[in-house]
Design a protein around this motif. Sequence first.
Motif, PDB file in Angstrom:
ATOM      1  N   GLU A 100      29.252   0.086 -16.762  1.00  0.00           N
ATOM      2  CA  GLU A 100      28.668   0.156 -17.916  1.00  0.00           C
ATOM      3  C   GLU A 100      27.940   1.405 -18.472  1.00  0.00           C
ATOM      4  OE1 GLU A 100      25.542  -3.161 -18.171  1.00  0.00           O
ATOM      5  OE2 GLU A 100      27.301  -4.597 -17.792  1.00  0.00           O
ATOM      6  N   GLU A 101      27.626   2.141 -17.474  1.00  0.00           N
ATOM      7  CA  GLU A 101      26.908   3.441 -17.485  1.00  0.00           C
ATOM      8  C   GLU A 101      27.948   4.671 -17.850  1.00  0.00           C
ATOM      9  OE1 GLU A 101      25.926   2.048 -14.447  1.00  0.00           O
ATOM     10  OE2 GLU A 101      24.452   0.896 -15.379  1.00  0.00           O
ATOM     11  N   GLY A 102      29.297   4.078 -17.505  1.00  0.00           N
ATOM     12  CA  GLY A 102      30.528   5.046 -17.710  1.00  0.00           C
ATOM     13  C   GLY A 102      30.678   5.398 -16.254  1.00  0.00           C
ATOM     14  N   GLY A 103      31.792   5.956 -16.021  1.00  0.00           N
ATOM     15  CA  GLY A 103      32.186   6.519 -14.633  1.00  0.00           C
ATOM     16  C   GLY A 103      32.265   5.439 -13.663  1.00  0.00           C
ATOM     17  N   PRO A 104      32.664   6.026 -12.388  1.00  0.00           N
ATOM     18  CA  PRO A 104      32.697   4.951 -11.119  1.00  0.00           C
ATOM     19  C   PRO A 104      31.432   4.498 -10.709  1.00  0.00           C
ATOM     20  CG  PRO A 104      33.958   7.039 -10.765  1.00  0.00           C
ATOM     21  CD  PRO A 104      33.341   7.265 -11.994  1.00  0.00           C
ATOM     22  N   TYR A 105      31.121   3.574  -9.857  1.00  0.00           N
ATOM     23  CA  TYR A 105      29.984   2.880  -9.475  1.00  0.00           C
ATOM     24  C   TYR A 105      29.422   3.972  -8.424  1.00  0.00           C
ATOM     25  CZ  TYR A 105      26.892   0.228  -6.469  1.00  0.00           C
ATOM     26  OH  TYR A 105      26.075  -0.380  -5.513  1.00  0.00           O
ATOM     27  N   ARG A 106      28.020   4.245  -8.343  1.00  0.00           N
ATOM     28  CA  ARG A 106      27.521   5.097  -7.752  1.00  0.00           C
ATOM     29  C   ARG A 106      26.994   4.412  -6.336  1.00  0.00           C
ATOM     30  NH1 ARG A 106      27.496  10.197  -9.497  1.00  0.00           N
ATOM     31  NH2 ARG A 106      27.614  10.319 -11.738  1.00  0.00           N
ATOM     32  N   ARG A 107      27.236   4.871  -5.283  1.00  0.00           N
ATOM     33  CA  ARG A 107      26.659   4.206  -3.809  1.00  0.00           C
ATOM     34  C   ARG A 107      25.039   4.376  -4.203  1.00  0.00           C
ATOM     35  NH1 ARG A 107      25.214   6.394   1.821  1.00  0.00           N
ATOM     36  NH2 ARG A 107      25.249   4.537   2.999  1.00  0.00           N
ATOM     37  N   GLN A 108      24.498   3.281  -3.737  1.00  0.00           N
ATOM     38  CA  GLN A 108      22.863   3.311  -3.740  1.00  0.00           C
ATOM     39  C   GLN A 108      22.337   3.081  -2.161  1.00  0.00           C
ATOM     40  OE1 GLN A 108      21.194   0.194  -6.431  1.00  0.00           O
ATOM     41  NE2 GLN A 108      23.132   0.217  -7.738  1.00  0.00           N
ATOM     42  N   ILE A 109      21.290   3.566  -2.257  1.00  0.00           N
ATOM     43  CA  ILE A 109      20.451   3.496  -0.544  1.00  0.00           C
ATOM     44  C   ILE A 109      19.051   2.985  -0.990  1.00  0.00           C
ATOM     45  CG2 ILE A 109      21.987   5.327   0.411  1.00  0.00           C
ATOM     46  CD1 ILE A 109      19.697   7.295   0.164  1.00  0.00           C
ATOM     47  N   THR A 110      18.563   2.692   0.156  1.00  0.00           N
ATOM     48  CA  THR A 110      17.125   2.134   0.178  1.00  0.00           C
ATOM     49  C   THR A 110      16.390   2.902   0.754  1.00  0.00           C
ATOM     50  OG1 THR A 110      17.529   0.543   1.950  1.00  0.00           O
ATOM     51  CG2 THR A 110      17.378  -0.330  -0.103  1.00  0.00           C
ATOM     52  N   LEU A 111      15.236   3.413   0.159  1.00  0.00           N
ATOM     53  CA  LEU A 111      14.285   4.484   1.042  1.00  0.00           C
ATOM     54  C   LEU A 111      13.199   3.454   1.271  1.00  0.00           C
ATOM     55  CD1 LEU A 111      14.953   7.471  -1.475  1.00  0.00           C
ATOM     56  CD2 LEU A 111      15.817   7.033   0.825  1.00  0.00           C
ATOM     57  N   PHE A 112      12.733   3.585   2.347  1.00  0.00           N
ATOM     58  CA  PHE A 112      11.520   2.877   2.883  1.00  0.00           C
ATOM     59  C   PHE A 112      10.159   3.640   3.066  1.00  0.00           C
ATOM     60  CE2 PHE A 112      14.417   0.099   5.549  1.00  0.00           C
ATOM     61  CZ  PHE A 112      14.676  -0.767   4.460  1.00  0.00           C
ATOM     62  N   SER A 113       8.993   3.200   2.735  1.00  0.00           N
ATOM     63  CA  SER A 113       7.661   3.748   3.005  1.00  0.00           C
ATOM     64  C   SER A 113       6.772   2.784   3.880  1.00  0.00           C
ATOM     65  CB  SER A 113       7.145   3.997   1.446  1.00  0.00           C
ATOM     66  OG  SER A 113       5.901   4.582   1.658  1.00  0.00           O
ATOM     67  N   GLU A 114       5.876   3.515   4.333  1.00  0.00           N
ATOM     68  CA  GLU A 114       5.020   2.790   5.498  1.00  0.00           C
ATOM     69  C   GLU A 114       3.778   2.411   4.351  1.00  0.00           C
ATOM     70  OE1 GLU A 114       1.923   4.200   8.900  1.00  0.00           O
ATOM     71  OE2 GLU A 114       2.600   5.454   7.573  1.00  0.00           O
ATOM     72  N   VAL A 115       3.387   1.344   4.699  1.00  0.00           N
ATOM     73  CA  VAL A 115       2.346   0.546   4.126  1.00  0.00           C
ATOM     74  C   VAL A 115       1.214   0.992   5.190  1.00  0.00           C
ATOM     75  CG1 VAL A 115       1.133  -1.391   3.262  1.00  0.00           C
ATOM     76  CG2 VAL A 115       3.559  -1.025   2.878  1.00  0.00           C
ATOM     77  N   LYS A 116       0.187   1.629   4.733  1.00  0.00           N
ATOM     78  CA  LYS A 116      -0.831   2.130   5.561  1.00  0.00           C
ATOM     79  C   LYS A 116      -1.591   0.820   6.059  1.00  0.00           C
ATOM     80  CE  LYS A 116      -0.413   6.445   5.129  1.00  0.00           C
ATOM     81  NZ  LYS A 116       0.312   7.171   5.890  1.00  0.00           N
ATOM     82  N   GLY A 117      -2.074   0.573   7.355  1.00  0.00           N
ATOM     83  CA  GLY A 117      -2.840  -0.406   7.644  1.00  0.00           C
ATOM     84  C   GLY A 117      -3.391  -0.411   9.171  1.00  0.00           C
TER      85      GLY A 117
END
Length: 160
Positions: free
Chosen positions: A36-53
Amino acid sequence: MFLSHLDAAVSGISAQRLRMDVINQNITNALTTETEEGGPYRRQITLFSEVKGYKNINKNNRRFGEVLELTLAERRQKSFGGVMVAEVRKLENEDSPFLPVYDPTHPHADEDGYYYLPNVDTAEEQFDLMLATHSFQNNVAVYDTLVQMAQRTLSMGRGG
């Protein structure tokens, strides 16, 4: 402190589940040449973050009864730890370029006869999915172990 361990395991389960969903979306769209945005699909990645505790909720040397009187929200706020998904990021062309394919008859071909496949390597995605699945299962095993320990502790208190 026990609840914070459960929270950590649950946060890991939740984060890995989202990671698996993103990987599955990448695999599903590995051949999508137009979005829908135009062009091919772009790969997505998840970025994790620590929850302080795992902070000491008794740093002021309160009596045991005073610590027990803290509300559940106060205890969780002061002792929660784990992981969270900080961002789901689309990889840009500089990070991972699209694969050009020459086929002037393709409906998405440019003026030079090329269309572009997404920057998704299904073998890499399957490997990432395997790692995410193992991490998910490990967090479930930790959660199950903690629940079993709690049940045994409660049954000991009842005399059985």
